[in-house]
Write an enzyme that holds these catalytic residues in place. Structure first.
Site, PDB file in Angstrom:
ATOM      1  N   HIS A 108     -26.998  -9.826  18.203  1.00  0.00           N
ATOM      2  CA  HIS A 108     -27.280 -11.035  17.413  1.00  0.00           C
ATOM      3  C   HIS A 108     -26.784 -10.879  15.976  1.00  0.00           C
ATOM      4  O   HIS A 108     -26.303 -11.833  15.363  1.00  0.00           O
ATOM      5  CB  HIS A 108     -28.778 -11.341  17.393  1.00  0.00           C
ATOM      6  CG  HIS A 108     -29.264 -12.126  18.583  1.00  0.00           C
ATOM      7  ND1 HIS A 108     -28.725 -13.337  18.947  1.00  0.00           N
ATOM      8  CD2 HIS A 108     -30.245 -11.870  19.490  1.00  0.00           C
ATOM      9  CE1 HIS A 108     -29.356 -13.788  20.030  1.00  0.00           C
ATOM     10  NE2 HIS A 108     -30.277 -12.919  20.386  1.00  0.00           N
ATOM     11  N   HIS A 140     -29.390  -5.743  22.377  1.00  0.00           N
ATOM     12  CA  HIS A 140     -29.345  -7.219  22.382  1.00  0.00           C
ATOM     13  C   HIS A 140     -29.532  -7.737  20.948  1.00  0.00           C
ATOM     14  O   HIS A 140     -28.805  -8.645  20.507  1.00  0.00           O
ATOM     15  CB  HIS A 140     -30.449  -7.741  23.311  1.00  0.00           C
ATOM     16  CG  HIS A 140     -30.564  -9.233  23.398  1.00  0.00           C
ATOM     17  ND1 HIS A 140     -30.279  -9.946  24.539  1.00  0.00           N
ATOM     18  CD2 HIS A 140     -30.941 -10.161  22.473  1.00  0.00           C
ATOM     19  CE1 HIS A 140     -30.471 -11.240  24.320  1.00  0.00           C
ATOM     20  NE2 HIS A 140     -30.884 -11.405  23.068  1.00  0.00           N
ATOM     21  N   GLU A 141     -30.482  -7.156  20.203  1.00  0.00           N
ATOM     22  CA  GLU A 141     -30.726  -7.632  18.830  1.00  0.00           C
ATOM     23  C   GLU A 141     -29.551  -7.299  17.913  1.00  0.00           C
ATOM     24  O   GLU A 141     -29.166  -8.112  17.065  1.00  0.00           O
ATOM     25  CB  GLU A 141     -32.019  -7.031  18.267  1.00  0.00           C
ATOM     26  CG  GLU A 141     -33.292  -7.316  19.068  1.00  0.00           C
ATOM     27  CD  GLU A 141     -33.472  -8.761  19.481  1.00  0.00           C
ATOM     28  OE1 GLU A 141     -32.822  -9.652  18.913  1.00  0.00           O
ATOM     29  OE2 GLU A 141     -34.261  -9.003  20.421  1.00  0.00           O
ATOM     30  N   CYS A 147     -32.890 -14.945  26.522  1.00  0.00           N
ATOM     31  CA  CYS A 147     -32.777 -14.961  25.060  1.00  0.00           C
ATOM     32  C   CYS A 147     -33.477 -16.203  24.506  1.00  0.00           C
ATOM     33  O   CYS A 147     -33.304 -17.299  25.027  1.00  0.00           O
ATOM     34  CB  CYS A 147     -31.303 -14.969  24.666  1.00  0.00           C
ATOM     35  SG  CYS A 147     -31.020 -15.056  22.899  1.00  0.00           S
TER      36      CYS A 147
HETATM   37 ZN   LIG Z   1     -31.493 -13.069  21.989  1.00  0.00          ZN
END
Ligand SMILES: [Zn+2]
Lengths: 175, 165
Positions: free
Chosen positions: B142, B138-139, B96
């Site tokens: 976030h 993953h995004e 990341c």
């Molecule tokens: Zn990330």
């Protein structure tokens, strides 16, 4: 600040980590990396601690000796080596398991050493009945090493040793 | 414009981002900044708005030319994404931009469908699998203030130091 390495091993009982880290904190130490594990009945801990420049290894020993005495620990204290490990290629994780027999760790670590790969983390244990040996190794490959070549050598060794082995590579991309 | 990347322990990375709704001019500028910032880092296949300090639900994904993705979608932006279906599970290693010193083994769905708003303000749907699905999940994490360190089953066994390059 300078870094000092400490190892302590002894029969397991509650309070070892607390006593060691408490003594280090009191003398102005700040823990960097720590690994500790219970191996059967033995508790082993390795700490790298940063201490003020004027704190010598002897004075760390003076602080920890009473703790070692109280808990029956074997103690080693020395300067921490900040130098790199020589291998600066890709990281990988090697997982091995199979029926327990002598020589598994030796066979795989010898292969890695012959390939100039550097072990950065290793743990293994015997589990279950019948006993299965499980071994995990994190290693750094030398720069320029082809991971597929290592994978082939590992699987050849696994076959010869009668164990299962897999190689996983570090993630290259960033999300 | 390339923006500074926020790194943990910045608290914004642990804070849920706000919905955008219909994108306006400021959102389009944010979209450009996300693309420019992602493209300024090598091997970077996705970035979410909180990673450049913008607390809005927008992410940019570009898996083009990535060896793990055989047939990637062209680069795209996700606004207010919602996962509507997720199937399968696989553990894979993730790095990341906001945690540059480590990689971690994270379990993710392998096939997903995601509803999202595009830059024109239209509600769209994307179905994808494998690594591209991993990147999108993953995004979206976030946008919810969730990092890979929150997703590992063991901080001891599933987190690895990344070699400095
Ligand atoms: Zn990330």
């Amino acid at each position: 600040m300078r870094e000092i390495a400490i190892t302590a091993v002894g029969a397991d009982r509650p309070g070892i980590v607390s006593a060691i880290t408490g003594a280090l904190l009191e003398m102005g130490g700040n823990l960097a990396d720590v690994r500790a594990a219970l191996l059967r009945g033995s508790f082993a801990i390795v700490l790298v601690v940063s201490v003020p420049d004027d704190v010598s290894e002897d004075s760390v020993k003076d602080v920890l000796d009473p703790v070692a005495e109280e808990f029956g620990l074997g103690l080693w204290i020395g300067g921490a080596d900040e130098a790199g490990n020589g291998a600066d290629g890709e990281s990988c994780v090697i997982s091995v398991y199979g029926a327990d027999r002598p020589g598994i760790v030796n066979a795989f670590s010898r292969l890695l050493s012959e390939q100039a790969a550097n072990i950065v983390d290793l743990s293994s244990r015997v589990v279950g009945d019948p006993p299965i040996y499980v071994l995990g190794i994190a290693a750094t490959m030398p720069a320029g090493m082809d991971p597929e070549a290592l994978r082939q050598k590992l699987s050849k060794l696994a076959e010869a040793t009668g164990v299962e082995c897999s190689l996983s590579l570090d993630a290259d991309e960033i999300i | 414009m390339v923006r500074d990347v926020v790194r943990y322990p910045d608290r914004r990375l642990k804070t849920p981002a706000a919905s955008i709704g219909t994108p306006g001019p400021a959102d389009l500028r944010l979209a450009e900044d996300l693309r420019d910032t992602a493209q300024s880092y090598p091997r970077t296949v996705g970035i979410a708005a909180p990673q450049i300090g913008a607390m809005w639900r927008m992410a940019y994904v570009d898996c083009g030319q990535h060896k793990k993705v055989a047939d990637p979608h062209p680069p795209f932006w996700l606004i207010d994404p919602e996962v509507t279906s997720a199937d399968g599970q696989e553990v894979g290693r993730e790095g990341c931009l906001s945690l540059p010193e480590i990689t971690a083994n994270v379990r993710r769905a392998t096939e997903i469908t995601v509803d999202y708003t595009d830059l024109q303000g239209e509600r769209k749907q994307i179905t994808t699998a494998g690594f591209e699905a991993r990147v999108i999940l993953h995004e979206i994490d976030h946008l919810d203030g969730v990092l890979i360190l929150d997703r590992v089953s063991s901080l001891l066994l599933d987190v690895f130091p990344r070699k400095r390059r």
